[in-house]
Structures are given as structure tokens and as C-alpha cells.
Design an enzyme around this catalytic site. Structure first.
Site, PDB file in Angstrom:
ATOM      1  N   ASP A 100       0.499   5.218   4.177  1.00  0.00           N
ATOM      2  CA  ASP A 100       0.277   3.692   4.250  1.00  0.00           C
ATOM      3  C   ASP A 100       1.685   2.944   4.749  1.00  0.00           C
ATOM      4  O   ASP A 100       2.527   3.624   4.394  1.00  0.00           O
ATOM      5  CB  ASP A 100      -0.138   3.290   2.861  1.00  0.00           C
ATOM      6  CG  ASP A 100      -0.716   1.776   2.918  1.00  0.00           C
ATOM      7  OD1 ASP A 100      -1.170   1.394   3.882  1.00  0.00           O
ATOM      8  OD2 ASP A 100      -0.086   1.100   1.850  1.00  0.00           O
ATOM      9  N   SER A 101       1.421   1.966   4.848  1.00  0.00           N
ATOM     10  CA  SER A 101       2.626   1.044   5.341  1.00  0.00           C
ATOM     11  C   SER A 101       3.476   0.909   3.783  1.00  0.00           C
ATOM     12  O   SER A 101       4.759   0.574   3.983  1.00  0.00           O
ATOM     13  CB  SER A 101       2.287  -0.324   5.852  1.00  0.00           C
ATOM     14  OG  SER A 101       1.468  -1.094   4.851  1.00  0.00           O
ATOM     15  N   CYS A 105      -4.584   3.612   5.141  1.00  0.00           N
ATOM     16  CA  CYS A 105      -4.129   2.304   5.628  1.00  0.00           C
ATOM     17  C   CYS A 105      -5.198   2.015   6.713  1.00  0.00           C
ATOM     18  O   CYS A 105      -5.451   2.407   7.532  1.00  0.00           O
ATOM     19  CB  CYS A 105      -2.787   2.587   6.149  1.00  0.00           C
ATOM     20  SG  CYS A 105      -1.974   0.887   6.820  1.00  0.00           S
ATOM     21  N   GLU A 129       3.243  -5.815  -3.000  1.00  0.00           N
ATOM     22  CA  GLU A 129       4.082  -5.107  -2.688  1.00  0.00           C
ATOM     23  C   GLU A 129       5.196  -5.610  -3.582  1.00  0.00           C
ATOM     24  O   GLU A 129       6.279  -4.816  -4.092  1.00  0.00           O
ATOM     25  CB  GLU A 129       4.892  -5.108  -1.136  1.00  0.00           C
ATOM     26  CG  GLU A 129       3.979  -4.371  -0.302  1.00  0.00           C
ATOM     27  CD  GLU A 129       4.602  -3.119  -0.230  1.00  0.00           C
ATOM     28  OE1 GLU A 129       5.521  -2.419  -0.717  1.00  0.00           O
ATOM     29  OE2 GLU A 129       3.506  -2.088  -0.179  1.00  0.00           O
ATOM     30  N   CYS A 148      -8.341  -3.485   3.250  1.00  0.00           N
ATOM     31  CA  CYS A 148      -6.883  -3.161   3.285  1.00  0.00           C
ATOM     32  C   CYS A 148      -6.553  -2.628   2.053  1.00  0.00           C
ATOM     33  O   CYS A 148      -7.122  -2.974   0.948  1.00  0.00           O
ATOM     34  CB  CYS A 148      -6.072  -4.354   3.151  1.00  0.00           C
ATOM     35  SG  CYS A 148      -4.314  -4.122   3.027  1.00  0.00           S
ATOM     36  N   HIS A 200      -4.219  -2.167   0.119  1.00  0.00           N
ATOM     37  CA  HIS A 200      -3.560  -2.901  -0.879  1.00  0.00           C
ATOM     38  C   HIS A 200      -4.428  -3.658  -2.149  1.00  0.00           C
ATOM     39  O   HIS A 200      -4.195  -4.097  -3.161  1.00  0.00           O
ATOM     40  CB  HIS A 200      -2.509  -3.778  -0.423  1.00  0.00           C
ATOM     41  CG  HIS A 200      -1.070  -3.226   0.324  1.00  0.00           C
ATOM     42  ND1 HIS A 200      -1.150  -2.750   1.315  1.00  0.00           N
ATOM     43  CD2 HIS A 200       0.098  -3.182  -0.384  1.00  0.00           C
ATOM     44  CE1 HIS A 200       0.128  -2.183   1.567  1.00  0.00           C
ATOM     45  NE2 HIS A 200       0.980  -2.566   0.596  1.00  0.00           N
TER      46      HIS A 200
END
Ligand code: DGL
Length: 278
Positions: free
Chosen positions: A10-11, A73, A152, A184, A186
Site C-alpha cells: 500500500d502507499s 491499495c 497516517e 480506500c 486506510h
């Protein structure tokens, strides 16, 4: 049977929501996780750039012996999944696609919301799931600007995160939405806040368990699942600061582990030294 690991990327730390589901379903599988925190967020970047990151990270994971790649992701799946399958034809890939299908099946009001990043909404994958599955259903969208950054930073319920989510969800609720899709990886980490804002009126769809089931199906179809059910280890890598990855790992998954460092050089990704203090 294969004792090789599954590569997941993932990012940033979003893919940990998928890793959590894969571990719950397949505890015997060894996992290697890459969070490309040096480049997070992917969502606002051009698709070509996200595609190049995805190819390089896949090469790295294959170099570590990965038998399968989970693109955990949505932005990277939108930008690169098709290209990855063409570039590495022998490698099994499992990617994310916004869960419009279950949302359209489960809504009573006929109005569903999708929360995702710009790259996901731009990609052909999203257009195709809406076209295939959203017949007669109104699909509302929001890119939740800044939400990935807040998550994050470990801000799962502070005022900034709440403000972004209220701005996204209030208009959806006002238009009658009763179901909201986590587009997403996240976003599942803020489901408690989403449910609170929804005031009991929103069904939240996190695709991670379905993705884990797909991982299992693909492993079994290829005969490359791990032998036992003994809990296998995870190796974590980040291209960002190690300390913040480790503390997020603890906050999000209650996992006390140390990530290894990744470095980008000339468009390729390399492992650096060993883990923080392992
Ligand atoms: N977690 C990612 C996704 O599922 C990417 C978020 C980002 O880096 O913008 O889309």
C-alpha cells in the site's frame, strides 16, 4: 503447498486493514508488507506515477520470494493492476475494487456513498464497477481530502478527522444514503467514527474480508497455500520513518514489531539495514 510469503503493499499503513483480514483467515501464511510511506498519499498523484511505484514494489516483493502479490491499495489497483498482470504474467495478483456490488445489493434506500481517493475515482476499474453493478442505485462519491494524511498520523478520531468525515457524510445522509463503501484501505481504521457520525443509519462496507477470501481461493486454485495453520510471521517494510510505522502498527493492530527500511533509488526500491532495533 508453498512456504513462500505473500507480498502485500500500500502507499502507507492502509493496507494493514487488508493484512489484518488475511492473517485472520490464513494465519499459517507468511506475509511481507510494504508501506510506501515515502510517497504517501498516492491518491492525488497521476496514475502513471502510481503505476511506476507499483511495478517497482512488486519487483521488490518478488525478489523477496513472494508467491503472490496483494495490491492492498485501491489507488494502486486502479492505476496498475491491469498493467501488473501484463508485466508479470506468471504471478497471481489480488487487488482492490470499490465494493459497489455488495453496497448496491444491500441498500434499502437505493442511495450509497463511496469514500475513496481521486486516483480510484479516475481509474477505469471504478467506472466499470459502477456501470456493472449500480443499476437503479444512486452512487454518491467523496474524496475526503486530507483523510489519508490524518490516518497516517494516527489521528483516528480527532477534530480534523471528524471534520473531513462530517463534510463527506452529512450530504450523503441528507440525500438518503444508508450504505457507505470504504474505497480506500486506510478508511476502515476510522469506521467507529463513521458509524458515530452516521448515528446508526449507515451500513459500512469494508472489503478486506472479501479480499482475504479471494486470496485463499487463488492460493488453493494454484495449490500454493501454506502447509500448516501455525501462526506465521510478518515482515514489515516502510520507505518512511521507522519509528512512526512501528507506533502505528502498535496503535492499529496492537502489534509490537519493528519495520525494516526501504529506499528508493533510480525508480527502484531496495531494503536498507535491518529492522529498527531487532
Ligand atoms: N490506501 C490507499 C487506497 O486504498 C491509498 C491512499 C493514498 O495513498 O492516497 O487507495
Amino acid at each position: 503447498m508453498s512456504s513462500s510469503p505473500i507480498g502485500i503493499f500500500d502507499s502507507g499503513i492502509g493496507g494493514l486493514s487488508v493484512l489484518r483480514a488475511v492473517r485472520a483467515l490464513l494465519p499459517g501464511e507468511r506475509l511481507i508488507y510494504v508501506g510506501d510511506q515515502g510517497h504517501v498519499p498516492y491518491g492525488p498523484r497521476p496514475l502513471a506515477e502510481v503505476q511506476a511505484f507499483s511495478v517497482a514494489i512488486t519487483r521488490f516483493l518478488l525478489g523477496q520470494g513472494a508467491k503472490m502479490i496483494v495490491v492492498a491499495c485501491n489507488a494502486a489497483s486502479a492505476a496498475a493492476l491491469h498493467h501488473l498482470r501484463e508485466t508479470f504474467p506468471d504471478v497471481p495478483f489480488v487487488g482492490m475494487e470499490p465494493a459497489v456490488k455488495p453496497a448496491a445489493e444491500q441498500t434499502h434506500s437505493g442511495v450509497v456513498g463511496v469514500l475513496a481517493t481521486p486516483a480510484t475515482f479516475q481509474g477505469a476499474l471504478y467506472a466499470s464497477v459502477v456501470e456493472r453493478f449500480a443499476h437503479g442505485v444512486t452512487v454518491l462519491q467523496d474524496v475526503c481530502p486530507g483523510l489519508v494524511g490524518q490516518i497516517e498520523q494516527g489521528n483516528l478520531s480527532g477534530p480534523e478527522t471528524r471534520q473531513i468525515l462530517e463534510k463527506a457524510l452529512r450530504p450523503m445522509l441528507a440525500q438518503g444514503a444508508d450504505t457507505v463503501v470504504m474505497g480506500c484501505t486506510h478508511y476502515p481504521f476510522v469506521i467507529p467514527l463513521i458509524e458515530e457520525i452516521g448515528g446508526g443509519r449507515l451500513r459500512v462496507i469494508d472489503p478486506a474480508p472479501a479480499v482475504a477470501r479471494q486470496v485463499k481461493r487463488v492460493l488453493e486454485a494454484r495449490g500454493i497455500q501454506a502447509g500448516g495453520n501455525q501462526k506465521a510471521g510478518v515482515q514489515y517494510y516502510t520507505s518512511g520513518p521507522l519509528d512512526s510505522f512501528d507506533s502505528l502498527l502498535f496503535n492499529l493492530l496492537a502489534e509490537n514489531d519493528h519495520a525494516h527500511s526501504l529506499n528508493w533509488h533510480d525508480g527502484q526500491v531496495y531494503a536498507l539495514s535491518s529492522a529498527n532495533s531487532a
